[in-house]
Design an enzyme around this catalytic site. Structure first.
Site, PDB file in Angstrom:
ATOM      1  N   HIS A  25      36.048  37.750  14.866  1.00 35.36           N
ATOM      2  CA  HIS A  25      35.031  37.099  14.035  1.00 35.36           C
ATOM      3  C   HIS A  25      35.586  36.605  12.693  1.00 35.36           C
ATOM      4  O   HIS A  25      34.821  36.420  11.746  1.00 35.36           O
ATOM      5  CB  HIS A  25      33.835  38.040  13.819  1.00 35.36           C
ATOM      6  N   HIS A  58      35.594  51.348  24.618  1.00 38.12           N
ATOM      7  CA  HIS A  58      36.171  50.277  23.786  1.00 38.12           C
ATOM      8  C   HIS A  58      37.050  50.900  22.694  1.00 38.12           C
ATOM      9  O   HIS A  58      37.272  52.110  22.683  1.00 38.12           O
ATOM     10  CB  HIS A  58      35.056  49.395  23.193  1.00 38.12           C
ATOM     11  N   ASP A  62      30.563  40.002  29.325  1.00 43.36           N
ATOM     12  CA  ASP A  62      31.033  39.630  30.657  1.00 43.36           C
ATOM     13  C   ASP A  62      30.849  40.779  31.648  1.00 43.36           C
ATOM     14  O   ASP A  62      31.359  41.865  31.376  1.00 43.36           O
ATOM     15  CB  ASP A  62      32.541  39.366  30.564  1.00 43.36           C
TER      16      ASP A  62
HETATM   17  C1  LIG Z   1      39.369  38.140  29.374  1.00 40.27           C
HETATM   18  C2  LIG Z   1      38.837  39.427  28.812  1.00 40.27           C
HETATM   19  C3  LIG Z   1      37.554  39.464  28.281  1.00 40.27           C
HETATM   20  C4  LIG Z   1      37.024  40.648  27.784  1.00 40.27           C
HETATM   21  N1  LIG Z   1      35.735  40.675  27.355  1.00 40.27           N
HETATM   22  C5  LIG Z   1      35.168  41.862  27.031  1.00 40.27           C
HETATM   23  C6  LIG Z   1      33.771  41.957  26.740  1.00 40.27           C
HETATM   24  O1  LIG Z   1      33.035  40.952  26.789  1.00 40.27           O
HETATM   25  N2  LIG Z   1      33.288  43.173  26.420  1.00 40.27           N
HETATM   26  C7  LIG Z   1      34.078  44.301  26.383  1.00 40.27           C
HETATM   27  O2  LIG Z   1      33.596  45.384  26.100  1.00 40.27           O
HETATM   28  N3  LIG Z   1      35.380  44.247  26.642  1.00 40.27           N
HETATM   29  C8  LIG Z   1      35.944  43.066  26.984  1.00 40.27           C
HETATM   30  N4  LIG Z   1      37.280  43.020  27.302  1.00 40.27           N
HETATM   31  C9  LIG Z   1      38.081  44.257  27.245  1.00 40.27           C
HETATM   32  C10 LIG Z   1      38.320  44.784  25.858  1.00 40.27           C
HETATM   33  O3  LIG Z   1      38.952  43.826  25.047  1.00 40.27           O
HETATM   34  C11 LIG Z   1      39.148  46.075  25.950  1.00 40.27           C
HETATM   35  O4  LIG Z   1      38.671  46.894  26.961  1.00 40.27           O
HETATM   36  C12 LIG Z   1      39.085  46.856  24.672  1.00 40.27           C
HETATM   37  O5  LIG Z   1      39.818  46.185  23.694  1.00 40.27           O
HETATM   38  C13 LIG Z   1      39.680  48.257  24.781  1.00 40.27           C
HETATM   39  O6  LIG Z   1      41.039  48.175  25.115  1.00 40.27           O
HETATM   40  P1  LIG Z   1      41.630  48.833  26.423  1.00 40.27           P
HETATM   41  O7  LIG Z   1      40.639  48.588  27.522  1.00 40.27           O
HETATM   42  O8  LIG Z   1      42.907  48.088  26.655  1.00 40.27           O
HETATM   43  O9  LIG Z   1      41.815  50.295  26.147  1.00 40.27           O
HETATM   44  C14 LIG Z   1      37.827  41.836  27.793  1.00 40.27           C
HETATM   45  C15 LIG Z   1      39.122  41.790  28.307  1.00 40.27           C
HETATM   46  C16 LIG Z   1      39.633  40.612  28.827  1.00 40.27           C
HETATM   47  C17 LIG Z   1      41.016  40.607  29.415  1.00 40.27           C
END
Ligand SMILES: Cc1cc2nc3c(=O)[nH]c(=O)nc-3n(C[C@H](O)[C@H](O)[C@H](O)COP(=O)(O)O)c2cc1C
Length: 419
Positions: free
Chosen positions: A17, A104, A381
């Site tokens: 943001h 998260h 998503d």
């Molecule tokens: C293309 C993409 C889109 C993402 N969109 C979201 C989202 O809309 N909501 C969410 O909670 N996490 C989303 N994530 C995942 C988070 O960024 C991620 O799970 C979070 O940073 C924690 O990190 P970790 O899962 O690697 O531990 C997305 C990941 C990718 C690859």
């Protein structure tokens, strides 16, 4: 850290943001033709709002090259890429101010830095990957021009819906266009489960479970067609339909679902990769596991290979290639031996978890340890697998461009003694 690579090096910047996100890219060969048009297609494949199944956030993600090129050619100096953050709605995150999202990075960023971006996930947001995808597009362009190297990733499973398993088979010889075209379905309005729910790019009809349906009359088809296209980036249309149905049921339940992205890299010259600590597969694993939401990496036969015997798993050598190098008659290794590419295709898989921000109520606690229920509002998503495809391709390109430059330096040093 926010930098990756040695000779081909990318540094990403920006929170979800803030004013914008991007990357500084170093190591791209001077004199290469490069404009925004070379980078934008992969960013467009990454962006949200591509279909009914992804988040309704509609971010254009138009890239600008701020430095490092003149008259459409690289200067050999750092290339700065910038994408403005235009679609910001901090109010969507208001209920998460005091409550770290389960799954998260809110909690760990707060513990580590004592402060965190107040909305949108900050550096942990997938917007950080815009810089990687932009840099990857530059790396990929050079690798294609210099080595005819091709990188293609696709979604091979979503939840328990998997593409038919044929690891070394024809199914895996897709182009990127195949992945985008065969994985795209038009949604049809359907009143019965067995009626056609999807129409593929070849105008074939499928039920919600991916069964082929008999053709409809032109009038019936016109009445059933909607303007909504879904693209799960699975190049097997029957499986793509089943994935799309699973994702929409998960979306309706305000939940999320994960899956696996497969990637094949062809025309990798033998000899790339730096043993012992920077083995090519170790560099790829590092790259892939640095992407948000990734939970696993396998190369070649991966964990399944543990069920084979050595006599089955070994890839016998064979001669007769035009390069004068040996080939192999199978590819359980996945394209590397001892951390060095052997000339076979690189073949690897990346596991991606169900993302954490979901609308369904979850029992958790706030930062002070008080039990509470979190219901995420806003646009999230249900399945990020289709959008993860260009991310995997980008990270593969960054690893391989770095490996290529290192091997070119080594070959020059060998030549210096032999000439
Ligand atoms: C293309 C993409 C889109 C993402 N969109 C979201 C989202 O809309 N909501 C969410 O909670 N996490 C989303 N994530 C995942 C988070 O960024 C991620 O799970 C979070 O940073 C924690 O990190 P970790 O899962 O690697 O531990 C997305 C990941 C990718 C690859």
């Amino acid at each position: 850290m926010s930098s990756f690579g040695t000779l081909f090096r990318v540094t990403t910047f920006g929170e979800s943001h803030c004013k914008g996100v991007g990357a500084i890219v170093e190591g791209a060969p001077p004199g290469m033709c490069l404009t925004e048009a070379d980078i934008q297609p992969q960013l467009t494949r990454r962006r949200p709002g591509q279909s009914k199944l992804t988040t309704p956030r509609d971010e254009k993600d138009a890239v600008s090259i701020l430095s490092g090129t003149e008259n459409g050619r690289t200067l050999g100096t750092p290339i700065a890429l910038f994408v403005e953050n235009l679609n910001i709605r901090p109010a969507d995150y208001s209920e998460m101010q005091d409550v770290p999202r389960p799954g998260h990075a809110d909690y760990t960023y707060q513990v580590k830095y004592g402060i965190r971006a107040s909305s949108g996930g900050g550096r942990a947001s997938a917007r950080e990957t815009i810089g990687r995808v932009g840099a990857g597009a530059i790396a990929e362009k050079w690798l294609l021009e210099a080595f005819d190297l091709k990188i293609v990733a696709w979604v091979s499973s979503v939840g328990d819906v998997e593409m038919p398993e044929s690891l070394d088979g024809e199914l895996l010889r897709f182009s990127r266009e195949d992945v985008d075209e065969r994985g795209e379905m038009r949604l049809l309005t359907a009143d019965k489960p067995e009626s056609p729910h999807y129409e593929d790019s070849a105008l074939r009809l499928y039920s919600s479970t991916g069964e082929h349906c008999a053709p409809l009359s032109e009038a019936e088809l016109e009445a059933a067609r909607t303007d909504d296209l879904v693209n799960v980036r699975c190049p097997h249309p029957e499986t793509a339909c089943r994935m799309a149905s699973l994702i929409s049921s998960v979306k309706a339940a305000e939940d999320s679902v994960g899956g696996v992205v497969c990637c094949r890299v062809s025309n990798v010259p033998a000899g790339w990769g730096e043993p012992c600590f920077d083995k090519l597969e170790a560099a790829l694993a590092h790259a892939m596991l640095s992407l948000p939401a990734t939970k696993g990496f396998e190369i070649g036969s991966g964990f399944r290979g543990t069920r084979m015997l050595g006599s089955q798993h070994n890839d016998p050598f064979c001669g007769g290639s035009s390069s004068g190098r040996l080939g192999t008659t199978s590819n359980h290794a996945g394209g590397t031996l001892g951390g060095i590419s052997n000339g076979a295709d690189l073949l690897f898989r990346v596991a991606i978890k169900p993302v954490s921000t979901i609308g369904r109520p979850q029992s958790t606690c706030d930062f002070d340890g008080n039990a509470c229920v979190l219901e995420a509002k806003g646009r999230h998503d249900p399945c990020v697998l289709p959008r993860a495809v260009p991310l995997v391709e980008a990270m593969a390109a960054l690893v391989l461009a770095d490996a290529a430059l290192k091997q070119m330096a080594r070959e020059k040093s060998i030549e210096s003694l032999t000439s």
